[in-house]
Design an enzyme around this catalytic site. Structure first.
Site, PDB file in Angstrom:
ATOM      1  CE  LYS A  59      -3.818  -2.393   2.187  1.00  7.24           C
ATOM      2  NZ  LYS A  59      -4.710  -2.613   3.332  1.00  7.24           N
ATOM      3  CD  GLN A  81      -3.436  -4.369   6.348  1.00 10.11           C
ATOM      4  OE1 GLN A  81      -3.676  -3.272   5.843  1.00 10.11           O
ATOM      5  NE2 GLN A  81      -3.650  -5.494   5.697  1.00 10.11           N
ATOM      6  CG  ASP A 118      -9.786  -0.206   5.502  1.00  9.21           C
ATOM      7  OD1 ASP A 118      -9.395  -0.713   4.427  1.00  9.21           O
ATOM      8  OD2 ASP A 118      -9.113  -0.200   6.549  1.00  9.21           O
TER       9      ASP A 118
HETATM   10  N1  L34 Z   1      -7.843  -2.463   7.359  1.00  6.80           N
HETATM   11  N2  L34 Z   1      -7.115  -4.577   6.762  1.00  6.80           N
HETATM   12  C1  L34 Z   1      -7.628  -3.385   6.401  1.00  6.80           C
HETATM   13  N3  L34 Z   1      -7.927  -3.095   5.111  1.00  6.80           N
HETATM   14  C2  L34 Z   1      -7.708  -4.001   4.138  1.00  6.80           C
HETATM   15  O1  L34 Z   1      -8.049  -3.725   2.880  1.00  6.80           O
HETATM   16  C3  L34 Z   1      -7.143  -5.240   4.468  1.00  6.80           C
HETATM   17  N4  L34 Z   1      -6.834  -6.201   3.537  1.00  6.80           N
HETATM   18  C4  L34 Z   1      -7.015  -7.603   3.893  1.00  6.80           C
HETATM   19  C5  L34 Z   1      -6.283  -7.838   5.199  1.00  6.80           C
HETATM   20  N5  L34 Z   1      -6.452  -6.755   6.157  1.00  6.80           N
HETATM   21  C6  L34 Z   1      -6.877  -5.517   5.814  1.00  6.80           C
HETATM   22  C7  L34 Z   1      -5.870  -6.096   2.595  1.00  6.80           C
HETATM   23  O2  L34 Z   1      -5.330  -5.054   2.302  1.00  6.80           O
HETATM   24  C8  L34 Z   1      -6.377  -8.320   2.727  1.00  6.80           C
HETATM   25  N6  L34 Z   1      -5.627  -7.302   2.013  1.00  6.80           N
HETATM   26  C9  L34 Z   1      -4.766  -7.548   0.929  1.00  6.80           C
HETATM   27  C10 L34 Z   1      -4.285  -6.541   0.112  1.00  6.80           C
HETATM   28  C11 L34 Z   1      -3.437  -6.811  -0.944  1.00  6.80           C
HETATM   29  C12 L34 Z   1      -3.056  -8.097  -1.225  1.00  6.80           C
HETATM   30  C13 L34 Z   1      -3.515  -9.109  -0.431  1.00  6.80           C
HETATM   31  C14 L34 Z   1      -4.367  -8.840   0.641  1.00  6.80           C
HETATM   32  C15 L34 Z   1      -2.125  -8.368  -2.352  1.00  6.80           C
HETATM   33  O3  L34 Z   1      -1.546  -7.461  -2.898  1.00  6.80           O
HETATM   34  N7  L34 Z   1      -1.942  -9.628  -2.731  1.00  6.80           N
HETATM   35  C16 L34 Z   1      -1.039 -10.055  -3.779  1.00  6.80           C
HETATM   36  C17 L34 Z   1      -0.053 -11.072  -3.254  1.00  6.80           C
HETATM   37  C18 L34 Z   1       0.703 -10.578  -2.082  1.00  6.80           C
HETATM   38  C19 L34 Z   1       1.626 -11.612  -1.462  1.00  6.80           C
HETATM   39  O4  L34 Z   1       2.532 -12.078  -2.173  1.00  6.80           O
HETATM   40  O5  L34 Z   1       1.392 -11.977  -0.313  1.00  6.80           O
HETATM   41  C20 L34 Z   1      -1.856 -10.693  -4.889  1.00  6.80           C
HETATM   42  O6  L34 Z   1      -1.405 -10.664  -6.031  1.00  6.80           O
HETATM   43  O7  L34 Z   1      -2.913 -11.256  -4.578  1.00  6.80           O
END
Ligand code: L34
Length: 297
Positions: free
Chosen positions: A54, A98, A121
Site C-alpha cells: 500500500k 491494517q 476502508d
Molecule cells: N484495514 N485490513 C484493512 N484493510 C484491508 O483492505 C485489508 N486487507 C485484507 C487484510 N487486512 C486488511 C488487505 O489489504 C487483505 N488485504 C490484501 C491486500 C493486498 C493483497 C492481499 C491482501 C495483495 O496485494 N496480494 C497479492 C499477493 C501478495 C503476497 O505475495 O502476499 C496478490 O497478487 O494477490
C-alpha cells in the site's frame, strides 16, 4: 472448457494510472497532495507485505503515505490516541488500521474511532450504511469494489445473473452481496450468500453464473461444484506449506484452481487477481477522501 484468466495485475494498473492522473490534477489545481495514513500494529508477516504494498503504491501514484508501525504490545488507548491525532490533522485524508490487530485491542472500537470522512476502508457503520442505502458516491469497500471493477472491465454483465457469494464477513462477503444485488451498473444480480451452515452447497453453486469465493478456506471450491461457463472470482489468500518453495510456503486462493479452471469461462488467479485490486480501490478511496475535503467531489 478451459477458462481465460482475469488479470488483476493488468486491470489494477489501468485503474492506478487513472488515479495517478487525478492525483496530479489535484496537486496542480489546489496545491494539495492526497495523503493516506496506514497503521500496522504488530509484526504479522502477511500484514507487513500488504502494508508495504500500500505504501509503495501510494508513492507510485503521487499520494503521500504516512506509514505508522506500532509494537505488538501497543494498548488500545495508545492506538486510539494516534487515530485522534490523525483525525485532527487536515493534511491527512485517509486513515487505515491494517486488520487483524493484536487481541488486546478491540477492532470495533478502532473502526468507530476513525473519522468517517477519513475511513478509506469503508468499515465505519456510517459509510457501510450509506453504501447499503444505495449511495455509491462515497467510500466503497475496497475488496468488493475491486471485484466489481474486475467484472466490469472483463465485460461480465451482472444484471439478471445468478451470483453466489461464499462467505459473509463484514469486510468481503456482506458488502459484496450488497453491491452485486444493488440497483447499479455493477449490480442487478440475483444474489445468494452461502456460509458454514449452508445445506447442499453444490446445489446452490451449480446454479451460479458468477461465484465470489471469500470464505478463507484454501482450495475450498472444486470443479464439480461449478457450472460450465461460470465466472469465478477468488478472494482467498491462504499461505500453505510448500517444501518446494524457497520460503517454504505458497499462496493459494479459496478456489481449487486446477479443477475449476476446466469448468469456468473466466477465473481470477491467486496471486495477481483480487489482491492488487484491493489496493487500487484503496487509492481511489483516498482520492475521494481528498476531493471531499477539498469539496471538489
Ligand atoms: N484495514 N485490513 C484493512 N484493510 C484491508 O483492505 C485489508 N486487507 C485484507 C487484510 N487486512 C486488511 C488487505 O489489504 C487483505 N488485504 C490484501 C491486500 C493486498 C493483497 C492481499 C491482501 C495483495 O496485494 N496480494 C497479492 C499477493 C501478495 C503476497 O505475495 O502476499 C496478490 O497478487 O494477490
Amino acid at each position: 472448457m478451459s477458462a481465460n484468466l482475469i488479470n488483476g495485475n493488468e486491470i489494477s494498473k489501468a485503474v492506478n494510472a487513472e488515479t495517478a492522473a487525478e492525483v496530479a490534477e489535484i496537486v496542480a489545481k489546489y496545491g494539495v497532495r492526497p495523503a493516506l495514513a496506514v497503521i500496522l500494529v504488530g509484526e504479522d508477516p502477511a500484514s507487513q507485505v500488504y502494508v508495504s504494498r500500500k505504501d509503495k503504491k501510494c508513492a507510485e501514484l503521487g499520494i503521500r503515505s504516512e506509514k505508522i508501525v506500532l509494537p505488538a504490545d501497543t494498548t488500545e488507548a495508545e492506538l486510539l490516541a494516534i487515530i485522534a491525532k490523525l483525525n485532527a490533522d487536515p493534511s491527512i485524508h485517509g486513515i487505515l488500521v491494517q486488520s487483524p490487530v493484536p487481541k488486546q485491542i478491540d477492532e470495533q472500537k478502532v473502526v468507530l474511532a476513525i473519522d468517517p470522512a477519513k475511513d478509506v476502508d469503508c468499515f465505519h457503520p456510517f459509510n457501510v450504511g450509506r453504501m447499503m442505502l444505495g449511495d455509491f458516491s462515497g467510500f466503497l469497500p475496497c475488496t468488493p469494489w475491486g471485484v466489481t471493477v474486475l467484472l466490469e472491465r472483463s465485460g461480465v454483465v451482472t444484471r439478471g445473473k445468478n451470483a453466489v457469494v461464499l462467505g459473509r464477513s463484514n469486510i468481503v462477503g456482506k458488502p459484496m452481496a450488497a453491491m452485486l444485488a444493488a440497483k447499479a451498473p455493477f449490480g442487478d444480480a440475483t444474489v445468494t450468500v452461502c456460509h458454514s451452515h449452508t445445506r447442499d452447497l453444490a446445489a446452490v453453486t451449480l446454479q451460479a453464473d458468477i461465484i465470489v469465493a471469500a470464505l478463507g478456506i484454501p482450495r475450498f471450491l472444486k470443479g464439480d461444484q461449478v457450472k460450465e461457463g461460470a465466472v469465478i472470482i477468488d478472494v482467498g489468500i491462504n499461505r500453505i506449506p510448500d517444501p518446494t518453495a524457497k520460503n517454504g510456503c505458497r499462496l493459494v486462493g479459496d478456489v481449487d484452481f486446477d479443477s475449476v479452471v476446466e469448468k469456468a469461462s473466466l477465473i481470477t488467479p491467486v496471486p495477481g487477481g483480487v489482491g492488487p485490486m484491493t489496493i487500487a480501490m484503496l487509492m481511489k478511496n483516498t482520492l475521494r477522501a481528498c476531493r471531499a475535503a477539498l469539496k471538489t467531489a
